[in-house]
Design an enzyme around this catalytic site. Structure first.
Site, short mmCIF file in Angstrom:
data_model
loop_
_atom_site.label_atom_id
_atom_site.label_comp_id
_atom_site.label_asym_id
_atom_site.label_seq_id
_atom_site.Cartn_x
_atom_site.Cartn_y
_atom_site.Cartn_z
N LYS A 58 0.79 -1.16 0.02
CA LYS A 58 0.23 0.12 0.00
C LYS A 58 0.72 1.17 -0.05
O LYS A 58 0.50 2.36 -0.57
CB LYS A 58 -0.88 0.19 1.31
CG LYS A 58 -1.93 -1.28 1.02
CD LYS A 58 -2.88 -0.88 -0.10
CE LYS A 58 -4.37 -1.75 0.04
NZ LYS A 58 -5.03 -1.52 -1.22
N GLU A 77 -9.83 5.95 2.94
CA GLU A 77 -10.84 4.83 3.12
C GLU A 77 -9.66 3.73 3.94
O GLU A 77 -8.69 3.67 3.26
CB GLU A 77 -11.86 4.49 2.46
CG GLU A 77 -11.03 3.39 1.26
CD GLU A 77 -10.33 3.88 0.58
OE1 GLU A 77 -10.06 5.04 0.50
OE2 GLU A 77 -9.33 3.22 -0.24
N SER A 106 1.37 -9.78 -0.95
CA SER A 106 0.99 -8.27 -0.84
C SER A 106 1.29 -7.48 0.54
O SER A 106 1.67 -6.48 0.81
CB SER A 106 -0.41 -7.99 -1.34
OG SER A 106 -1.04 -8.77 -0.58
#
Lengths: 401, 260
Positions: free
Chosen positions: A89, A111, A378
């Site tokens: 991210k 969010e 990830s």
């Protein structure tokens, strides 16, 4: 032709379906992003932070034990879990926060579902000295209490969202409402390849560093391109990031692992691509989980990061064109993969990433030992350990084990 | 019918030197029977145009009052098909323009081709879609034009001049001017810069201007009236109806009516 087109469409998917108030802001972001993309000083600064702050490039690790255990294709792990803040991210959060600063915006909103994007956004806000507010479903603040504290520690304000299903989609709704209200001062830092144009394109581009590195690393390691890329898909940003630099290489098969939750036939899943149909939701036309009247249906996954009824429009396009294949993975399969990777490789994956590992467990044994699979790992699983412990103690009986 | 009926309503008010009063109801909150009764009574109390909201699970342009109303309406089983039946039934008893306000996905899943024909057959006069900007609205506008229903666009304080012109050029019925940057819901005061903003919109079009979002008090309506052709009140009516029932909603409408 490069996608999306000038109006943000990937074939029929994508576009801009938002209140009029936001339309000028989206044009402004698109213009600023296109300029930044061509600006060497912007790229230099982004590269600096990716290397010196995030710790890139992340390794491409040959998972010898997992490969031996599954007895098929050679499995490599792209270690996005080793990125600063523990997931992919940060790649996108850094890119967009630098863009926001370039645009003169002083306040970031975002969010978050599992909290990974919220933590990444709070981190870059601290780094760049920006005000930061994170919308998070009330249910998710409970599931991911540790991440709430991390965000607060980083100086962000976490706003629990009590509307609707109290999960990721409701956090997006509330962030959109904030943005409509404060659009002149605020930058909405969307965490996935979803939402109105230009977000699906821009987030993909910022995440494409994953695929670019993978390409170079796999060539160095084996002298050729991989045969399969596997990634989990909630909104789909880590998947688009690793897929995108390989789109033209049709010999590379692309696999997305969606959340089947307790099983597609139970109605308790979050598999938009395998069990949904196209519609307009949160800014774009894409596959969504909906009822016959076009109402968004409640979704479910053990993994808070995959618990979302929509998916990035480019994934819808890749599905229809047959370029990528999407498979739904149950909670039980993901839990098994979570434990297997921990035991065989000493790597605890995020529950989201465990869905990709589970798909590799299905695909790898049927392949020859000459073939190469790259799994995009990830994120790391520290945030999920408590939740998994609780589920395993109750015997996993509600998760189809 | 359709575009014509909306135009005639604004023209009639203008002739009297008054402004149109436009009221939003969330269809099916608390039931479609109450919605039907509300349409009749509010029309009798002086409302000129009624917007019937099609409830949606994720209403991003709406504040807490309409969000809660939508949730109640959906829990009661309200859907677009039932709302069309309601309009068909009402049409024999009321003559004021009825427009639907719906997010795009329920319309899309209904099917745009069937939708236009069914709206016209039911007696709906126009459609407002808050998450369908100009760039994506051509397919729906074409279908509505074929049956002479109004595609009523929204403009916002952030809409630049050139874009205002493009939106106005494709508009029918009236232009819905969102008064502020924000979601629906009552506010205490009028947004700063509203006069200059509405004057900018006025320069781009001869269509009537309806102003909505944030208007709840008769005093706000009275102050805004000289700047526009119609006042739109949503959340305040929905709240009155929910908390005080139909008599409370009628009372608010009477007060608003006197103010403009």
């Amino acid at each position: 032709m490069a996608l999306p087109d000038s109006r943000g469409h990937f074939g029929p998917y994508g576009g801009r379906f938002v209140p009029e108030t936001l339309m000028p802001a989206l044009s402004e972001i698109e213009k600023a992003y296109r300029e930044a993309r061509e600006d060497p000083s912007f790229q230099r600064e982004l590269k600096y932070y990716l290397e010196q702050y995030a710790g890139r490039p992340t390794p491409l690790y040959f998972a010898a034990n997992l490969t031996r255990h599954l007895g098929g294709a050679r499995i490599y792990l792209k270690r996005e879990d080793l990125n600063h803040t523990g997931s992919h991210k940060l790649n996108n959060a850094l890119g967009q926060a630098l863009l926001a600063r370039r645009m003169g915006k002083k306040r970031l909103i975002a969010e978050t579902g599992a909290g990974q994007h919220g933590v990444a956004t709070a981190t870059v806000a601290a780094l760049l000295g920006m005000e930061c507010e994170i919308y998070m479903g009330e249910e998710d603040t409970r599931r991911q209490a540790l991440n709430v504290f991390r965000m607060e520690l980083l100086g962000a304000r976490v706003i629990p969202v009590a509307a609707g299903s109290r999960t990721l989609k409701d956090a997006v709704n509330e962030a959109l409402r904030d943005w409509v209200t404060n659009v002149r001062t605020t930058y909405y830092l969307i965490g996935s390849v979803v939402g109105p144009h230009p977000y699906p394109m821009m987030v993909r581009d910022f995440q494409a560093v994953i695929g670019e590195e993978t390409r170079q690393q796999v060539l160095e390691a084996s002298g050729r391109l991989p045969d399969h890329l596997i990634a989990c898909v909630g909104g789909g940003s880590n998947a688009m990031g690793i897929f995108y630099p390989f789109i033209q290489d049709t010999g590379v098969k692309l696999w997305g692992a969606e959340a089947a939750g307790r099983g597609l036939n139970t109605g308790r899943h979050a598999a938009s691509l395998t069990a949904g149909k196209p519609g307009v939701f949160q800014g774009a036309y894409s596959y969504i989980v909906q009822d016959e009247n076009g109402q968004i249906k409640p979704v479910y996954s053990l993994s808070a990061g995959l618990d979302y009824p929509g998916v990035g429009p480019e994934h819808s396009y890749l599905k229809d064109s047959g370029r990528a294949t999407y498979v739904a993975i149950t909670d039980a399969e993901a839990l098994e993969a979570f434990q297997l990777l921990s035991r065989t490789e000493g790597i605890i994956p995020a529950l989201e990433s465990a869905h990709a590992v589970a798909l590799a467990m299905k695909v790898a044994p049927g392949l020859s030992q000459e073939e190469i699979i790259v799994v995009n790992l990830s994120g790391r699983g520290d945030k999920d350990v408590q939740q998994v412990e609780a589920v395993l103690q109750e015997g996993g009986k509600n998760h189809g084990c | 019918m359709g575009v014509e009926r909306i135009g005639a309503t604004f023209a009639a008010r203008e002739k009297e030197g008054r402004k149109a009063l436009i009221v939003y109801l969330c269809a099916g909150d608390p039931s479609l029977e109450v919605t039907a009764a509300a349409v009749e009574e509010l029309a009798a109390a002086g409302v000129d145009i009624i917007e019937l909201g099609v409830p949606f699970s994720d209403p991003v342009a709406d504040g807490p009052v309409i969000q809660a109303a939508s949730t109640r309406a959906l829990a009661g089983g309200t859907n677009l098909r039932k709302i069309l039946d309601l309009v068909k039934d009402l049409r024999s008893r009321v003559s004021l323009p009825l427009v639907l306000m719906s997010y795009y996905n329920p319309l899309l899943q209904y099917g745009l081709a069937a939708l236009a024909a069914d709206l016209a057959a039911a007696g709906v006069d126009g459609l407002i879609v808050p998450d369908l900007p100009l760039e994506e609205s051509a397919p729906l506008r074409e279908k509505l034009a074929a049956v002479k229903l109004a595609a009523i666009p929204l403009v916002a304080p952030t809409t630049p001049a050139e874009r205002l012109q493009q939106i106005a050029a494709a508009a029918q019925g009236f232009i819905y001017c969102v008064s502020l940057t924000g979601v629906t819901g009552a506010r205490e005061s009028l947004p700063p810069g509203i006069a200059a903003y509405l004057a900018r919109v006025r320069e781009t079009t001869d269509l009537p201007l309806g102003v909505g979002f944030g208007i709840s008090h008769p005093e706000q309506a009275r102050l805004l009236a000289p700047l526009c052709d119609g006042i739109i009140v949503g959340s305040a009516i929905v709240r009155e109806l929910h908390e005080g029932g139909l008599p409370a909603a009628v009372k608010l409408v009477q007060n608003l009516r006197q103010a403009i």
